[in-house]
Design a protein around this motif. Structure first.
Motif, PDB file in Angstrom:
ATOM      1  N   MET A   1      -8.315  -2.665  -4.265  1.00 43.25           N
ATOM      2  CA  MET A   1      -8.288  -1.360  -3.425  1.00 43.25           C
ATOM      3  C   MET A   1      -9.725  -1.466  -2.537  1.00 43.25           C
ATOM      4  O   MET A   1      -9.492  -1.197  -1.413  1.00 43.25           O
TER       5      MET A   1
ATOM      6  N   LYS B   1       1.072   6.612   4.479  1.00 44.16           N
ATOM      7  CA  LYS B   1       0.140   5.803   4.968  1.00 44.16           C
ATOM      8  C   LYS B   1      -0.805   6.541   6.079  1.00 44.16           C
ATOM      9  O   LYS B   1      -0.267   7.691   6.789  1.00 44.16           O
TER      10      LYS B   1
ATOM     11  N   MET C   1     -19.292   5.084   1.448  1.00 42.80           N
ATOM     12  CA  MET C   1     -18.882   5.493   0.116  1.00 42.80           C
ATOM     13  C   MET C   1     -19.968   5.088  -1.325  1.00 42.80           C
ATOM     14  O   MET C   1     -19.636   5.427  -2.070  1.00 42.80           O
TER      15      MET C   1
ATOM     16  N   GLU D   1      -5.196   6.953  -1.971  1.00 39.70           N
ATOM     17  CA  GLU D   1      -6.019   5.743  -2.425  1.00 39.70           C
ATOM     18  C   GLU D   1      -7.549   6.144  -2.010  1.00 39.70           C
ATOM     19  O   GLU D   1      -8.455   5.567  -2.421  1.00 39.70           O
ATOM     20  N   HIS D   2      -7.500   6.715  -0.821  1.00 39.37           N
ATOM     21  CA  HIS D   2      -8.961   7.043  -0.295  1.00 39.37           C
ATOM     22  C   HIS D   2      -9.760   7.802  -1.191  1.00 39.37           C
ATOM     23  O   HIS D   2     -10.937   7.293  -1.471  1.00 39.37           O
TER      24      HIS D   2
ATOM     25  N   ARG E   1      -9.521  -4.245   0.165  1.00 39.81           N
ATOM     26  CA  ARG E   1      -8.510  -3.871   1.170  1.00 39.81           C
ATOM     27  C   ARG E   1      -9.272  -2.771   2.032  1.00 39.81           C
ATOM     28  O   ARG E   1      -9.213  -2.945   3.318  1.00 39.81           O
TER      29      ARG E   1
ATOM     30  N   GLU F   1     -10.459  -3.365   6.237  1.00 36.54           N
ATOM     31  CA  GLU F   1     -10.214  -2.410   7.053  1.00 36.54           C
ATOM     32  C   GLU F   1     -11.478  -1.807   7.971  1.00 36.54           C
ATOM     33  O   GLU F   1     -11.735  -1.583   9.233  1.00 36.54           O
ATOM     34  N   ASP F   2     -12.516  -1.425   7.060  1.00 40.31           N
ATOM     35  CA  ASP F   2     -13.561  -0.894   7.609  1.00 40.31           C
ATOM     36  C   ASP F   2     -14.901  -0.982   6.651  1.00 40.31           C
ATOM     37  O   ASP F   2     -14.956  -0.100   5.785  1.00 40.31           O
TER      38      ASP F   2
ATOM     39  N   ARG G   1     -13.235   7.684  10.414  1.00 44.48           N
ATOM     40  CA  ARG G   1     -13.164   6.141   9.864  1.00 44.48           C
ATOM     41  C   ARG G   1     -12.494   6.027   8.586  1.00 44.48           C
ATOM     42  O   ARG G   1     -12.934   6.391   7.510  1.00 44.48           O
ATOM     43  N   LEU G   2     -11.220   5.956   8.712  1.00 39.44           N
ATOM     44  CA  LEU G   2     -10.403   5.945   7.471  1.00 39.44           C
ATOM     45  C   LEU G   2      -9.648   4.592   7.479  1.00 39.44           C
ATOM     46  O   LEU G   2      -9.686   3.692   8.450  1.00 39.44           O
ATOM     47  N   PHE G   3      -8.974   4.136   6.432  1.00 43.44           N
ATOM     48  CA  PHE G   3      -8.537   2.866   6.344  1.00 43.44           C
ATOM     49  C   PHE G   3      -6.995   2.934   6.611  1.00 43.44           C
ATOM     50  O   PHE G   3      -6.200   3.541   5.986  1.00 43.44           O
ATOM     51  N   ALA G   4      -6.476   2.605   7.819  1.00 45.19           N
ATOM     52  CA  ALA G   4      -5.347   3.044   8.376  1.00 45.19           C
ATOM     53  C   ALA G   4      -3.878   2.700   7.273  1.00 45.19           C
ATOM     54  O   ALA G   4      -3.247   3.276   7.470  1.00 45.19           O
ATOM     55  N   ASP G   5      -4.377   1.562   6.907  1.00 42.12           N
ATOM     56  CA  ASP G   5      -3.082   1.159   6.028  1.00 42.12           C
ATOM     57  C   ASP G   5      -3.025   1.645   4.411  1.00 42.12           C
ATOM     58  O   ASP G   5      -2.284   1.249   3.643  1.00 42.12           O
ATOM     59  N   MET G   6      -4.179   2.495   4.216  1.00 43.00           N
ATOM     60  CA  MET G   6      -4.207   3.039   2.830  1.00 43.00           C
ATOM     61  C   MET G   6      -3.745   4.534   2.836  1.00 43.00           C
ATOM     62  O   MET G   6      -3.569   5.137   3.908  1.00 43.00           O
ATOM     63  N   THR G   7      -3.367   4.964   1.697  1.00 41.78           N
ATOM     64  CA  THR G   7      -2.884   6.492   1.808  1.00 41.78           C
ATOM     65  C   THR G   7      -4.054   7.136   1.246  1.00 41.78           C
ATOM     66  O   THR G   7      -5.154   6.884   0.802  1.00 41.78           O
TER      67      THR G   7
ATOM     68  N   ARG H   1     -17.224   2.148   6.380  1.00 43.78           N
ATOM     69  CA  ARG H   1     -16.535   3.290   5.796  1.00 43.78           C
ATOM     70  C   ARG H   1     -17.037   3.009   4.128  1.00 43.78           C
ATOM     71  O   ARG H   1     -17.442   3.945   3.482  1.00 43.78           O
TER      72      ARG H   1
ATOM     73  N   GLU I   1     -11.218  13.004   5.604  1.00 46.31           N
ATOM     74  CA  GLU I   1     -12.781  12.705   5.834  1.00 46.31           C
ATOM     75  C   GLU I   1     -13.395  13.731   4.858  1.00 46.31           C
ATOM     76  O   GLU I   1     -14.331  13.043   4.178  1.00 46.31           O
TER      77      GLU I   1
ATOM     78  N   LEU J   1     -10.436   5.965  -4.621  1.00 47.10           N
ATOM     79  CA  LEU J   1     -11.549   4.927  -4.172  1.00 47.10           C
ATOM     80  C   LEU J   1     -12.918   5.555  -4.382  1.00 47.10           C
ATOM     81  O   LEU J   1     -13.739   5.132  -5.071  1.00 47.10           O
TER      82      LEU J   1
ATOM     83  N   ALA K   1       0.864  -1.174  -0.029  1.00 50.16           N
ATOM     84  CA  ALA K   1       0.117  -0.026  -0.170  1.00 50.16           C
ATOM     85  C   ALA K   1       0.771   1.503   0.043  1.00 50.16           C
ATOM     86  O   ALA K   1       0.494   2.152  -0.609  1.00 50.16           O
TER      87      ALA K   1
ATOM     88  N   VAL L   1     -12.570  12.858   1.170  1.00 47.04           N
ATOM     89  CA  VAL L   1     -13.412  11.810   0.814  1.00 47.04           C
ATOM     90  C   VAL L   1     -15.063  11.718   0.484  1.00 47.04           C
ATOM     91  O   VAL L   1     -15.431  11.453  -0.383  1.00 47.04           O
TER      92      VAL L   1
END
Lengths: 334, 254
Positions: A202, B144, A217, B98-99, A205, A209-210, B89-95, A213, B157, B102, A11, B160
């Motif tokens: 993506m 990240k 979206m 990427e958020h 993934r 994670e959530d 509420r974000l995806f901790a391992d993503m950038t 969330r 947030e 997506l 990632a 997004v």
């Protein structure tokens, strides 16, 4: 079920492209190991082919467990469906072309993936795990009872694949089967690398994670996970079909809880959420099992257990995951 | 102007306790509304009813004139009702990239694509860079999320949410938990929200409410007790009573 994953290593890479240098290097490593295996163990190609079939199952499991966070102890259902479909096509319908048998395996695996996904994705956590166990027992029992089709506990025999592409017979030494297996693994690996880096990868993934969330979206986690289950089923189906074609027999063990559990062990051993982790875990586990069981037929399971405990305690991200994290830290330090 | 978002006579009770009691609210494009109320007023339930995470006992929710009461949360997002979360509420391992990518891909129906990568999609990358640039997150776009500061996560947030091109935006305490020194950046982001977007902000920080909102709605005991201009809200006797009541209880408990 929460697991330490190696997703983050992928990632964080800022400049990901469709298929980059790292992927080519990975593919080269797979092919190099395959060539080495061919020359180092010329009398044991059947084992190597079995490892490849298992690796396809573990890769398939990694897609739903490592990348999507779905807990399952019934993933061999998808593998077994592929194996029986390829076997039944040959033994009962005379479809003996290996590529046609492979196609049957892929479709059956995908359908089994759809069925399993539909059931398993209705729950989360422990209930999900229980559903997966129930499913593998149902699949196993179905195959056992439908003995006129599957051979029941005697196994399905009479599988007689013709020459691959009309040119390469499946020989006694297992050379053709091995090369066929390596080619399948390489193709699957490339396709999966593309998929896990795609927008869909993506999204998965994110779901891991959530899921709340992801819903906010406007995306449906259930639809995405079902889709991943179908893809995972197709991959496991490739492994199952390879197993049927190379061994020319399909047994109930290919649809067993034991095989499902072992595939999860192999995945955790190598590192979840990474295709290389899945491959590493399979190779290490199956080689270790083979070598240790030959060296000490009485206590080999003890040694396998000790290896697992050592890895979980000292390398919780799995063998590949820990190594990759170490390399990443070194790079960062520089 | 035709309302973009409407709530009509919304009711929801839990075990006989009316948590949302006959709430009606209407917003036009460009509205900046703050929803306030003491603890336990029913704000969270209201948000859950509006976003489709909870079914009302009766009443109606409309987006752009269309009744969406029977539509699930995902369907409401697709119709333009987007929310942000009180706790990130974000995806901790993503950038961050990427958020936002997506969200853009999801909005444009491409999140299910099996091949290609957003880094190779010029239109997606242009939007990602523009949005993150506006919010001052461009430099961090490939880090990240777990490595970036909380204030920056709050901005992400918002990014997004905006990437989904909403028609109605529900901001749930957008500055909650952010150190005082960083709230300026968030307030700027709120001031820069698209002019035609209807924004409903749930907020406790009254300074922020007064600076942001053109209209304040006060919820107490599940019902709207005030709907008017920020300058009138503090003078309203019912609002004072609702807040003083909660203060009195708080001091009594302490």
């Amino acid at each position: 079920m929460t697991m330490t994953t190696t997703n983050d290593l992928i990632a964080t890479a800022p400049a990901r492209r469709r298929f980059g240098g790292g992927d080519l290097a990975g593919l080269a490593v797979i092919l190099l190991v395959a060539v080495l295996g061919y020359f180092l163990f010329p009398n044991n190609l059947a084992l190597l082919t079995r490892i490849i079939a298992a690796a396809l199952l573990v890769l398939s499991l990694d897609l739903v467990t490592g990348y999507c966070g779905v807990a399952t102890l019934g993933h061999a259902a998808l593998f077994g469906a592929g194996a029986y479909a390829a076997g039944i096509a040959s033994a009962h319908y005379g479809i003996n072309d290996p590529l046609a048998m492979l196609a049957f395996g892929i479709v059956a695996g995908a359908v089994a993936g759809l069925i399993c996904g539909f059931v398993i994705l209705r729950a989360h956590g422990l209930p999900q795990l229980v559903l997966s166990i129930a499913l593998i027992h149902l699949f196993h029992e179905f195959a056992n009872k439908a003995s006129s089709w599957t051979g029941g506990s005697d196994g399905l025999s009479g599988i007689a694949p013709t020459a691959l592409l009309g040119l390469y017979e499946f020989d006694l030494w297992g050379r053709t089967a091995y090369v066929f297996g390596v080619a399948l693994l390489a193709v699957v690996f490339v396709l999966l690398r593309l998929i896990v880096r795609s927008p869909f990868g993506m999204l998965c993934r994110g779901i891991k994670e959530d899921p709340v969330r992801v819903r906010s979206m406007g995306a449906s986690p259930k639809i995405a996970l079902t889709k991943m289950y179908v893809i995972s089923g197709a991959v496991a189906g490739v492994g199952g079909a390879l197993n049927a074609i190379s061994t020319q027999v399909v047994g109930l063990d290919s649809l067993s809880f034991t095989m499902s559990a072992e595939s999860l062990v192999m995945l955790v051993l190598g590192g979840t959420g990474s295709l290389f982790g899945a491959l590493t875990g399979t190779v290490v586990f199956m080689f270790f099992e083979d070598v240790v069981s030959a060296a000490n037929p009485f206590h080999w399971l003890t040694m396998v257990g000790a290896l697992l405990i050592a890895v979980v305690l000292f390398a919780p991200k799995g063998i590949y995951g820990t190594a990759a994290a170490f390399v990443a830290r070194r790079k960062e330090a520089q | 102007m035709q309302p973009i978002f409407e709530v009509r006579n919304l009711k929801r009770a839990f075990g006989g306790l009316a948590v949302t009691n006959d709430v009606s609210l209407s917003m036009a494009p460009g509205d900046r509304v703050a929803l306030i109320g003491p603890n336990g007023a029913g704000k969270t339930t209201f948000v859950n009813l509006v976003t489709g995470n909870l079914k009302p006992d009766s009443g109606e929710v409309r987006i752009g004139g269309e009744a969406v009461t029977g539509v699930d949360a995902i369907g409401r997002v697709r119709r333009g009702l987007v929310r942000s979360f009180q706790v990130t509420r974000l995806f901790a391992d993503m950038t961050p990239a990427e958020h936002v990518a997506l969200a853009v891909l999801q909005r444009s129906g491409r999140a299910g694509r099996l091949f290609g990568n957003f880094l190779g999609m010029p239109d997606v990358m242009a939007e990602v860079e523009e949005l993150l640039g506006k919010l001052g997150l461009k430099e961090l776009m490939h880090r990240k999320v777990s490595e970036i500061a909380y204030g920056q996560q709050r901005l992400l947030e918002i990014a997004v949410a905006l990437a989904l091109k909403p028609r109605v935006l529900l901001l749930d305490e957008p500055a909650a938990g952010v150190p005082q020194s960083d709230t300026g950046r968030i307030e700027q982001a709120l001031a820069d929200l698209p002019a035609d977007l209807a924004v409903l902000m749930i907020e406790h920080d009254m300074d922020l409410v007064f600076r942001f909102a053109k209209r304040v709605v006060v919820l107490a005991a599940g019902a709207i007790i005030f709907d008017g201009s920020p300058s009138d809200v503090t003078k309203d006797p019912r609002v004072r009573e609702a807040y003083l009541g909660s203060y009195a209880n708080a001091s009594h408990a302490a």
